[in-house]
Design a protein around this motif. Structure first.
Motif, PDB file in Angstrom:
ATOM      1  N   TYR A  28     -11.907  -2.115 -10.722  1.00 31.98           N
ATOM      2  CA  TYR A  28     -10.542  -1.763 -10.884  1.00 31.98           C
ATOM      3  C   TYR A  28      -9.744  -0.872  -9.966  1.00 31.98           C
ATOM      4  O   TYR A  28     -10.406   0.374  -9.801  1.00 31.98           O
ATOM      5  N   LEU A  29      -8.525  -1.202  -9.751  1.00 33.46           N
ATOM      6  CA  LEU A  29      -7.790  -0.307  -8.947  1.00 33.46           C
ATOM      7  C   LEU A  29      -7.312   1.054  -9.465  1.00 33.46           C
ATOM      8  O   LEU A  29      -6.876   0.979 -10.630  1.00 33.46           O
ATOM      9  N   ARG A  30      -7.211   1.889  -8.610  1.00 34.21           N
ATOM     10  CA  ARG A  30      -6.699   3.277  -9.066  1.00 34.21           C
ATOM     11  C   ARG A  30      -5.380   3.591  -8.107  1.00 34.21           C
ATOM     12  O   ARG A  30      -5.290   2.960  -6.938  1.00 34.21           O
ATOM     13  N   LYS A  31      -4.610   4.414  -8.487  1.00 32.53           N
ATOM     14  CA  LYS A  31      -3.650   4.787  -7.589  1.00 32.53           C
ATOM     15  C   LYS A  31      -3.998   5.091  -5.918  1.00 32.53           C
ATOM     16  O   LYS A  31      -5.165   5.744  -5.879  1.00 32.53           O
ATOM     17  N   GLU A  32      -3.263   4.810  -5.018  1.00 35.08           N
ATOM     18  CA  GLU A  32      -3.719   4.913  -3.703  1.00 35.08           C
ATOM     19  C   GLU A  32      -3.632   6.193  -3.158  1.00 35.08           C
ATOM     20  O   GLU A  32      -4.122   6.749  -2.286  1.00 35.08           O
TER      21      GLU A  32
ATOM     22  N   LEU B 215     -10.168   6.215  -5.977  1.00 34.60           N
ATOM     23  CA  LEU B 215      -9.496   4.978  -5.593  1.00 34.60           C
ATOM     24  C   LEU B 215      -9.791   3.699  -6.331  1.00 34.60           C
ATOM     25  O   LEU B 215      -8.916   2.533  -6.468  1.00 34.60           O
ATOM     26  N   ILE B 216     -10.948   3.762  -7.070  1.00 30.77           N
ATOM     27  CA  ILE B 216     -11.294   2.603  -7.697  1.00 30.77           C
ATOM     28  C   ILE B 216     -12.005   3.172  -9.012  1.00 30.77           C
ATOM     29  O   ILE B 216     -12.610   4.089  -9.095  1.00 30.77           O
ATOM     30  N   HIS B 217     -12.351   2.150 -10.205  1.00 27.63           N
ATOM     31  CA  HIS B 217     -13.138   2.390 -11.166  1.00 27.63           C
ATOM     32  C   HIS B 217     -14.015   1.221 -11.350  1.00 27.63           C
ATOM     33  O   HIS B 217     -13.756   0.111 -11.233  1.00 27.63           O
TER      34      HIS B 217
ATOM     35  N   GLY C 255      -3.124  12.071   2.910  1.00 25.73           N
ATOM     36  CA  GLY C 255      -3.771  11.326   1.841  1.00 25.73           C
ATOM     37  C   GLY C 255      -4.985  10.871   1.985  1.00 25.73           C
ATOM     38  O   GLY C 255      -5.874  11.465   2.829  1.00 25.73           O
ATOM     39  N   PRO C 256      -5.626  10.307   1.169  1.00 28.15           N
ATOM     40  CA  PRO C 256      -7.245   9.845   1.331  1.00 28.15           C
ATOM     41  C   PRO C 256      -7.572   9.113   2.523  1.00 28.15           C
ATOM     42  O   PRO C 256      -8.795   9.235   2.988  1.00 28.15           O
ATOM     43  N   LEU C 257      -6.844   8.327   3.216  1.00 26.24           N
ATOM     44  CA  LEU C 257      -6.968   7.896   4.661  1.00 26.24           C
ATOM     45  C   LEU C 257      -7.645   8.970   5.569  1.00 26.24           C
ATOM     46  O   LEU C 257      -8.682   8.588   6.126  1.00 26.24           O
ATOM     47  N   ALA C 258      -7.355  10.049   5.529  1.00 24.03           N
ATOM     48  CA  ALA C 258      -7.954  10.943   6.201  1.00 24.03           C
ATOM     49  C   ALA C 258      -9.392  11.204   6.216  1.00 24.03           C
ATOM     50  O   ALA C 258     -10.307  11.530   7.051  1.00 24.03           O
TER      51      ALA C 258
ATOM     52  N   LEU D 277       0.861  -1.282  -0.017  1.00 21.64           N
ATOM     53  CA  LEU D 277       0.070   0.099  -0.152  1.00 21.64           C
ATOM     54  C   LEU D 277       0.838   1.383  -0.125  1.00 21.64           C
ATOM     55  O   LEU D 277       1.683   1.181   0.967  1.00 21.64           O
ATOM     56  N   ARG D 278       0.875   2.157  -0.994  1.00 18.49           N
ATOM     57  CA  ARG D 278       1.538   3.238  -1.135  1.00 18.49           C
ATOM     58  C   ARG D 278       1.193   4.099   0.256  1.00 18.49           C
ATOM     59  O   ARG D 278       0.457   4.367   0.508  1.00 18.49           O
ATOM     60  N   THR D 279       2.399   4.786   0.759  1.00 20.46           N
ATOM     61  CA  THR D 279       2.479   5.550   1.783  1.00 20.46           C
ATOM     62  C   THR D 279       1.607   6.924   1.302  1.00 20.46           C
ATOM     63  O   THR D 279       1.197   7.789   2.135  1.00 20.46           O
ATOM     64  N   SER D 280       1.524   7.194   0.156  1.00 21.38           N
ATOM     65  CA  SER D 280       0.679   8.433  -0.438  1.00 21.38           C
ATOM     66  C   SER D 280      -0.708   8.302   0.033  1.00 21.38           C
ATOM     67  O   SER D 280      -1.362   9.138  -0.142  1.00 21.38           O
TER      68      SER D 280
END
Length: 266
Positions: A133-137, A120-122, A52-55, A36-39
């Motif tokens: 489909y995954l998208r970049k984290e 995050l997905i499509h 990042g998106p986690l917030a 899982l990218r730290t981004s």
């Protein structure tokens, strides 16, 4: 006159449980850990540190969507980084009480929409299922690729998050609170004995100090993190010293066997 065939109710012994379902997903992924990218946790822009998106998951109290994203990330383990399962299967894996409920499809559709809106997905329709489909984290919506280059900093989420728990009747992904899951991910991105001043957590990760404290102390109470307090002389302090906490993950998520990474702001 035709005979009326009566179907006997299926015994619970022959119905897949939540744990059976998530175990099969993990088995098919053939992964002991998921990158899982730290981004997803933290990003940088012109020497500034940005959440990042986690917030966003934490702010919305959206545990289910976060778990769904992490499970898709685990399941879609090979190119083209996509997966498709019936809505009832996803719902059952995520711990829904009534996986055969007519609302399972509607609830999962709303959940996928939230992840899609977060970049995050499509989704595409596939045989009355959603092909995800995954998208970049980082939430940019860019096409996903496996972290491989030197520029891709990433953490590894152990499969134990899904397959183990405090006892045989519980699993960590359904036991941990949202603050605990968030701080577990952050801790996995750092080394053993990491320092994390709570007053900086909001600027670094977009998570309040109170939420971070609840998460860290919750992990400690479950035996998943060790908090060691260090004291230093401080001649100008009212008490003559200052104290600093250092954190080290415990089994099954640590220790990691390396010191805190220098490349992340914490």
């Amino acid at each position: 006159m035709g005979m009326l065939m009566l179907m006997k109710p299926v015994s619970d012994d022959f119905v897949a449980s939540t744990f059976d379902t998530v175990d099969e997903i993990i088995r098919q992924s053939n992964r002991r850990t998921t990158p899982l990218r730290t981004s997803f946790l933290q990003q940088s822009d012109e020497n500034r540190t940005l959440p990042g998106p986690l917030a966003g998951f934490v702010a919305r109290h959206d545990t289910q969507a976060l778990l769904a994203f992490l499970l898709v990330l685990t399941k879609a383990s090979t190119a083209p980084w996509e997966t498709a399962l019936p809505s009832s299967v996803w719902a059952r894996a995520l711990g829904a009480e009534l996986p055969r409920s007519k609302t399972a499809g509607s609830n999962m559709s709303k959940l996928w929409r939230r992840l899609e809106n977060a970049g995050l997905i499509h989704r595409q329709r596939y045989k009355r299922m959603a092909r995800v489909y995954l998208r970049k984290e980082d939430g940019s919506g860019d096409a996903y690729e496996l972290p491989a280059h030197a520029k891709d900093r990433y953490l590894q989420l152990p499969a134990a998050f899904w397959t183990q728990g405090p006892d045989e009747e519980h699993r960590w992904y359904l036991t941990l609170t949202l603050p605990e899951i968030a701080m577990l991910l952050i801790a996995r991105s750092l080394g053993d004995g990491f320092r994390l001043p709570l007053e900086n957590v909001h600027d670094w990760y977009g998570i309040s100090a109170d939420t971070a404290a609840r998460g860290l102390h919750g992990l400690e109470s479950r035996g998943l993190i060790e908090i060691t307090k260090f004291y230093k002389k401080a001649p100008l302090s009212p008490v003559g010293y200052t104290a600093e906490n250092r954190y080290t993950l415990q089994s099954p998520f640590g220790p990691k066997g390396r010191a805190q990474s220098r490349g992340i702001r914490a």
